[in-house]
Motif scaffolding. Structure first.
Motif, PDB file in Angstrom:
ATOM      1  N   UNK A 284       0.839  -1.208   0.000  1.00 39.97           N
ATOM      2  CA  UNK A 284       0.000   0.000   0.000  1.00 39.97           C
ATOM      3  C   UNK A 284       0.870   1.253   0.000  1.00 39.97           C
ATOM      4  N   UNK A 285       1.960   1.246   0.779  1.00 35.04           N
ATOM      5  CA  UNK A 285       2.874   2.393   0.794  1.00 35.04           C
ATOM      6  C   UNK A 285       3.541   2.571  -0.566  1.00 35.04           C
ATOM      7  N   UNK A 286       3.941   1.468  -1.188  1.00 27.31           N
ATOM      8  CA  UNK A 286       4.577   1.548  -2.510  1.00 27.31           C
ATOM      9  C   UNK A 286       3.620   2.150  -3.537  1.00 27.31           C
ATOM     10  N   UNK A 287       2.361   1.731  -3.485  1.00 25.45           N
ATOM     11  CA  UNK A 287       1.361   2.296  -4.408  1.00 25.45           C
ATOM     12  C   UNK A 287       1.204   3.793  -4.198  1.00 25.45           C
TER      13      UNK A 287
ATOM     14  N   UNK B 166       2.707   9.531  -5.960  1.00 22.22           N
ATOM     15  CA  UNK B 166       3.141  10.858  -5.539  1.00 22.22           C
ATOM     16  C   UNK B 166       2.334  11.412  -4.377  1.00 22.22           C
ATOM     17  N   UNK B 167       1.778  10.529  -3.543  1.00 20.70           N
ATOM     18  CA  UNK B 167       0.941  10.968  -2.420  1.00 20.70           C
ATOM     19  C   UNK B 167       1.718  11.593  -1.268  1.00 20.70           C
ATOM     20  N   UNK B 168       3.032  11.422  -1.237  1.00 23.27           N
ATOM     21  CA  UNK B 168       3.815  11.903  -0.104  1.00 23.27           C
ATOM     22  C   UNK B 168       4.650  13.125  -0.463  1.00 23.27           C
ATOM     23  N   UNK B 169       4.669  14.091   0.427  1.00 22.67           N
ATOM     24  CA  UNK B 169       5.599  15.213   0.347  1.00 22.67           C
ATOM     25  C   UNK B 169       6.669  14.963   1.404  1.00 22.67           C
ATOM     26  N   UNK B 170       7.683  15.805   1.441  1.00 25.23           N
ATOM     27  CA  UNK B 170       8.714  15.671   2.462  1.00 25.23           C
ATOM     28  C   UNK B 170       8.080  15.666   3.850  1.00 25.23           C
ATOM     29  N   UNK B 171       8.600  14.809   4.698  1.00 27.74           N
ATOM     30  CA  UNK B 171       8.153  14.805   6.084  1.00 27.74           C
ATOM     31  C   UNK B 171       7.739  13.429   6.568  1.00 27.74           C
ATOM     32  N   UNK B 172       7.218  13.418   7.780  1.00 22.68           N
ATOM     33  CA  UNK B 172       6.787  12.200   8.449  1.00 22.68           C
ATOM     34  C   UNK B 172       5.285  12.016   8.254  1.00 22.68           C
TER      35      UNK B 172
END
Length: 84
Positions: A44-47, A52-58
């Protein structure tokens, strides 16, 4: 007639780097169940990463039921910083 010759610059001029750290804390009745849960979360994280769902950060990581099971840290940069 003069022709301009284009040269390829050093490959590092075009490089972007990604630091990605994932921490998951799972519990379950057997190792096989834990392996499957972990694999599902990583897929799920790889998908999401590919979309492009993530920006810099936690960012929090949840399971299929919405329960918090960990975090993913994303850091895009123009320089490589490798830890020992």
């Amino acid at each position: 007639m003069q022709t301009e010759v284009l040269t390829v610059q050093d490959e590092t001029d075009f490089s972007q780097y990604l630091n990605c750290e994932v921490e998951l804390k799972l519990s379950g009745p057997t190792g096989k169940v834990l392996d499957r849960s972990c694999a599902n979360a990583l897929r799920a994280l790889a998908d999401r990463l590919e979309k492009g769902d993530f920006e810099d950060g936690l960012h929090p990581v949840t399971d299929n039921a919405g329960k918090l099971i960990g975090a993913i840290y994303i850091d895009y940069s123009d320089t490589a910083e490798l830890a020992d």
